[in-house]
Design a protein around this motif. Structure first.
Motif, PDB file in Angstrom:
ATOM      1  N   ILE A   1      24.845   0.778 -28.650  1.00  0.00           N
ATOM      2  CA  ILE A   1      23.893  -0.156 -29.253  1.00  0.00           C
ATOM      3  C   ILE A   1      23.878   0.144 -30.738  1.00  0.00           C
ATOM      4  CG2 ILE A   1      21.541  -1.041 -29.348  1.00  0.00           C
ATOM      5  CD1 ILE A   1      21.143  -0.241 -26.534  1.00  0.00           C
ATOM      6  N   PHE A   2      24.235  -0.867 -31.507  1.00  0.00           N
ATOM      7  CA  PHE A   2      24.510  -0.681 -32.924  1.00  0.00           C
ATOM      8  C   PHE A   2      23.512  -1.517 -33.714  1.00  0.00           C
ATOM      9  CE2 PHE A   2      26.824  -1.692 -36.792  1.00  0.00           C
ATOM     10  CZ  PHE A   2      27.515  -0.531 -37.074  1.00  0.00           C
ATOM     11  N   VAL A   3      22.827  -0.863 -34.644  1.00  0.00           N
ATOM     12  CA  VAL A   3      21.851  -1.593 -35.452  1.00  0.00           C
ATOM     13  C   VAL A   3      22.423  -1.852 -36.834  1.00  0.00           C
ATOM     14  CG1 VAL A   3      19.709  -1.271 -36.739  1.00  0.00           C
ATOM     15  CG2 VAL A   3      19.760  -0.814 -34.307  1.00  0.00           C
ATOM     16  N   THR A   4      22.301  -3.064 -37.310  1.00  0.00           N
ATOM     17  CA  THR A   4      22.780  -3.368 -38.653  1.00  0.00           C
ATOM     18  C   THR A   4      22.043  -4.578 -39.225  1.00  0.00           C
ATOM     19  OG1 THR A   4      24.720  -3.834 -39.997  1.00  0.00           O
ATOM     20  CG2 THR A   4      24.644  -4.856 -37.845  1.00  0.00           C
ATOM     21  N   HIS A   5      22.057  -4.676 -40.547  1.00  0.00           N
ATOM     22  CA  HIS A   5      21.546  -5.899 -41.158  1.00  0.00           C
ATOM     23  C   HIS A   5      22.707  -6.705 -41.756  1.00  0.00           C
ATOM     24  CE1 HIS A   5      21.467  -2.896 -44.436  1.00  0.00           C
ATOM     25  NE2 HIS A   5      22.019  -3.883 -45.094  1.00  0.00           N
ATOM     26  N   ASP A   6      23.924  -6.185 -41.533  1.00  0.00           N
ATOM     27  CA  ASP A   6      25.115  -6.793 -42.090  1.00  0.00           C
ATOM     28  C   ASP A   6      25.723  -7.716 -41.036  1.00  0.00           C
ATOM     29  OD1 ASP A   6      27.700  -7.386 -42.863  1.00  0.00           O
ATOM     30  OD2 ASP A   6      28.030  -5.441 -43.816  1.00  0.00           O
ATOM     31  N   GLN A   7      25.625  -9.036 -41.237  1.00  0.00           N
ATOM     32  CA  GLN A   7      26.057  -9.967 -40.202  1.00  0.00           C
ATOM     33  C   GLN A   7      27.561  -9.925 -39.981  1.00  0.00           C
ATOM     34  OE1 GLN A   7      27.371 -13.248 -41.340  1.00  0.00           O
ATOM     35  NE2 GLN A   7      26.689 -13.298 -43.462  1.00  0.00           N
ATOM     36  N   GLN A   8      28.298  -9.626 -41.066  1.00  0.00           N
ATOM     37  CA  GLN A   8      29.752  -9.538 -40.935  1.00  0.00           C
ATOM     38  C   GLN A   8      30.122  -8.430 -39.961  1.00  0.00           C
ATOM     39  OE1 GLN A   8      31.362 -11.970 -42.767  1.00  0.00           O
ATOM     40  NE2 GLN A   8      32.885 -11.468 -41.226  1.00  0.00           N
ATOM     41  N   GLU A   9      29.438  -7.277 -40.151  1.00  0.00           N
ATOM     42  CA  GLU A   9      29.667  -6.117 -39.304  1.00  0.00           C
ATOM     43  C   GLU A   9      29.352  -6.470 -37.848  1.00  0.00           C
ATOM     44  OE1 GLU A   9      28.922  -2.335 -41.492  1.00  0.00           O
ATOM     45  OE2 GLU A   9      27.359  -2.177 -39.974  1.00  0.00           O
ATOM     46  N   ALA A  10      28.251  -7.183 -37.654  1.00  0.00           N
ATOM     47  CA  ALA A  10      27.826  -7.544 -36.302  1.00  0.00           C
ATOM     48  C   ALA A  10      28.870  -8.432 -35.629  1.00  0.00           C
ATOM     49  CB  ALA A  10      26.487  -8.260 -36.350  1.00  0.00           C
ATOM     50  N   LEU A  11      29.366  -9.402 -36.362  1.00  0.00           N
ATOM     51  CA  LEU A  11      30.338 -10.326 -35.774  1.00  0.00           C
ATOM     52  C   LEU A  11      31.659  -9.617 -35.465  1.00  0.00           C
ATOM     53  CD1 LEU A  11      29.771 -13.533 -37.947  1.00  0.00           C
ATOM     54  CD2 LEU A  11      28.821 -12.984 -35.708  1.00  0.00           C
ATOM     55  N   THR A  12      32.071  -8.728 -36.363  1.00  0.00           N
ATOM     56  CA  THR A  12      33.358  -8.054 -36.215  1.00  0.00           C
ATOM     57  C   THR A  12      33.420  -7.166 -34.973  1.00  0.00           C
ATOM     58  OG1 THR A  12      33.330  -7.891 -38.602  1.00  0.00           O
ATOM     59  CG2 THR A  12      35.052  -6.697 -37.481  1.00  0.00           C
ATOM     60  N   MET A  13      32.334  -6.394 -34.744  1.00  0.00           N
ATOM     61  CA  MET A  13      32.435  -5.308 -33.789  1.00  0.00           C
ATOM     62  C   MET A  13      31.936  -5.612 -32.382  1.00  0.00           C
ATOM     63  SD  MET A  13      30.963  -2.453 -36.365  1.00  0.00           S
ATOM     64  CE  MET A  13      31.444  -1.034 -35.397  1.00  0.00           C
ATOM     65  N   SER A  14      31.038  -6.578 -32.255  1.00  0.00           N
ATOM     66  CA  SER A  14      30.234  -6.634 -31.031  1.00  0.00           C
ATOM     67  C   SER A  14      30.853  -7.426 -29.903  1.00  0.00           C
ATOM     68  CB  SER A  14      28.880  -7.259 -31.362  1.00  0.00           C
ATOM     69  OG  SER A  14      28.437  -6.806 -32.599  1.00  0.00           O
TER      70      SER A  14
END
Lengths: 360, 276
Positions: free
Chosen positions: A195-208
């Protein structure tokens, strides 16, 4: 459908501010995290994503609701008795211990023997690419290396679930992108849920595998990255994830008309009533002269070259802002519109997504 | 412009030199005169000697009747012993108390926490003479015989504050997420304290203990009030000697005390720098 590893039921938590107000960090959240899944909690600061993470790790006590991990009720268990490990935002490495001691801490606390421990520490450090650095102190490592030690320390005891609290935010861009891929690979190797928390939407789209978009203590949408991007359920998700052009208006079959009279064609035949049409900037292209089909005429205010694309910032005749992204290979056309300061933007109606008004 | 710059630089250097001279010249003078052979007027140099040290340490008896002021080396040794005994006990007690209070106030949020903090600062701010009198009245009224015991109890009242402040400073510089990390990795509160909090706190605790030790060895005013008639500490002994005139032996004692403090202070600084 895969079995769930974490289940939250109506998890609620409020905080009191020093000014006497209350903030709803978790507004009755229901969440199922699947086994072996990479789930990202995405949202602006203060949306409750870190509180949600800490509720799972046990550092935040819920006001109401419960949390199950692998079928066991964890609601009243202290953090040290939960089968969960965390990678902290600032890494939180123990400064007085060596890399090896840091990495082996969970095993030492669990009473595992020295030899066994040394073997597993070496293995964990190898997995994160730091073999042979057992003897160093954390302060002798670079930021990226410290990050890896924190990761090795969190996975060594084979938790059922790994929590990552904005672990990449302190790294520079290149290192961050490299770590994103490594984390994803590591998750596959380990076969546990992240479970990964981020405010970076690019990061969220790339990894999840799936992304939960949070705002105001509620999950706005929980879906695959593609669905989040292409079919956002409300305008918050649409604007928070990626750039967007939103047109609020009245939808009829194949057409949506805004209050200022702009007609947007769309492919969702069934939808009628108040709705918002979403067109992503990259869905616009420059129309050839005399081209038929839906057209949006804009006056250009700025043209920005960002490498692979040109970003066009314009306004419609009624003053509505429009952003369009044109591939840089269409340089010739861009040259023309730079002269005229006007652009005819065309789009494919089937790519337009309608958000019903009640959800927006 | 260049002249002004070099002038400013020059005066800064001069100021710095004067500043340190002001602080250290008296100490250097004591050290120099402790080797002065002149027994009558110690400000007049008449030759190098180590007689005063020898006398203080009891290796040599009086040269002339008049110069001989340490009436009995046994008394001096007894005073040093008393001081060491007191300093060791108070350091131990004050360190345990001060450290536990600091940890409790840092860790637990309870009613009156800020009040406790202020109360702990008070003994440090109180004038020594007031604290001395207060303690004396307290001991006499409660019927405790004055002696080593009362000195130890009395000194602990303010030494605890010193240790508390040093340890608190160290604690407030500590990263709270480290405790979270430890708990997250499966350590309960006690293990977390033992393996994460305490090792990081240790330099602060040792620093506080050394400070308490030096202050205890050095304390005159408060100790003077609560010592009673049978017990003499080193500062009290020196003070008694002074009342009969400043004599060369005192220089020798002062230099030895200074060296001792210097060693302790260096040790403290070394411990602090090593663990940072």
């Amino acid at each position: 459908m895969r079995e769930s590893i974490v289940r939250m039921e109506k998890a609620a938590k409020t905080f009191a501010t020093p000014e006497g107000q209350t903030i709803t960090a978790l507004g009755g959240i229901d969440l199922d995290v699947r086994r072996n899944e990479f789930l990202t909690l995405l949202g602006p600061s203060g949306c409750g994503k870190t509180t949600l993470l800490q509720a799972i790790s046990g550092f935040v006590e819920l006001d109401s609701g419960r949390i199950l991990i692998d079928g066991e009720d964890m609601t009243d268990r202290p953090p040290y008795r939960r089968p969960v490990n965390t990678v902290f935002q600032n890494y939180a490495l123990f400064p007085h211990m060596s890399v090896g001691e840091n990495t082996g801490y969970a095993l030492e606390v669990a009473g595992i023997g020295r030899q066994d421990r040394a073997r597993r520490v070496a293995e964990a450090l190898r997995m994160v690419g730091l073999e042979g650095l057992e003897g160093r102190k954390p302060r002798q490592l670079s930021g990226g290396q410290q990050q890896r030690v924190a990761l090795a320390r969190a996975i060594i005891a084979r938790p059922k679930l790994l929590l990552l609290d904005e672990p990449l935010s302190a790294l520079d861009k290149n290192l961050r992108q490299a770590m994103q891929i490594e984390l994803k690979t590591l998750q596959h190797e380990l076969g546990i849920s992240f479970i990964f928390v981020t405010h970076d939407q690019q990061e969220a789209l790339t990894m999840s595998d799936r992304v939960a978009v949070l705002s105001g203590g509620r999950i706005q949408q929980l879906d695959t990255p593609r669905a989040i991007y292409d079919k956002p359920r409300n305008s918050f998700v649409a604007t928070f994830v990626g750039a967007s052009n939103l047109f609020e208006g009245e939808a009829a079959a194949g057409r949506l008309v805004t209050t200022d009279g702009i007609a947007i064609s769309h492919g969702e035949q069934g939808s009628t009533g108040a709705a918002t049409a979403l067109i992503r900037p990259e869905q616009f292209f420059l129309a050839d002269p005399g081209q038929a089909g839906p057209i949006l005429d804009v006056d250009l205010e700025q043209i920005v070259f960002v490498g692979s694309t040109f970003e066009l910032f314009g306004r419609t005749a009624t003053g509505r802002r429009v952003i369009a992204e044109i591939p840089a290979m269409r340089r010739g056309l861009v040259g023309e519109i730079e002269q005229s300061r006007r652009a005819r933007l065309s789009y494919d109606p089937s790519a337009v997504h309608l958000i019903p008004a009640e959800a927006a | 412009m260049k002249i002004f710059a070099s002038l400013a630089r020059g005066s800064l250097v001069a100021y710095t030199a004067l500043f340190f001279a002001f602080i250290y010249i008296p100490l250097v003078l004591i050290a120099v005169y402790s080797f002065n052979a002149n027994p009558i007027n110690m400000m007049t140099w008449s030759g190098f000697t180590t007689d005063w040290y020898a006398q203080v340490l009891g290796y040599k008896t009086a040269i002339t009747g008049d110069a001989f002021y340490v009436e009995s080396t046994d008394q001096l040794v007894q005073a040093v012993f008393n001081s060491l005994k007191i300093a060791a006990s108070t350091t131990l007690i004050a360190t345990v108390f001060g450290t536990s209070i600091a940890i409790a106030l840092y860790h637990f949020d309870f009613f009156g926490r800020r009040f406790y903090r202020v109360v702990l600062f008070m003994p440090m701010l109180m004038p020594d003479i007031v604290l001395g009198i207060a303690l004396l009245i307290f001991f006499v009224n409660s019927g405790i015989n004055l002696g080593l015991k009362t000195i130890i109890i009395g000194q602990c009242t303010f030494l605890t504050s010193y240790v508390f402040i040093v340890v608190s400073a160290r604690l407030s510089g500590m990263d709270r997420t480290l405790e979270h990390a430890s708990a997250d990795l499966g350590a309960n509160e006690w293990t977390t304290f033992r393996k994460v909090v305490f090792p990081q706190l240790l330099p602060g605790i040792l620093g506080g203990a050394l400070l308490a030790f030096i202050i205890s060895m050095d304390d005159l005013v408060i100790t003077y009030f609560i010592a009673g008639v049978d017990v003499t500490t080193l500062p009290m002994f020196i003070f008694a000697m002074l009342r009969r005139g400043i004599k060369p032996e005192i220089n020798a004692i002062a230099v030895m005390m200074l060296s001792f403090s210097f060693v302790i202070a260096s040790l403290g600084l070394y411990l602090r720098s090593r663990q940072k």
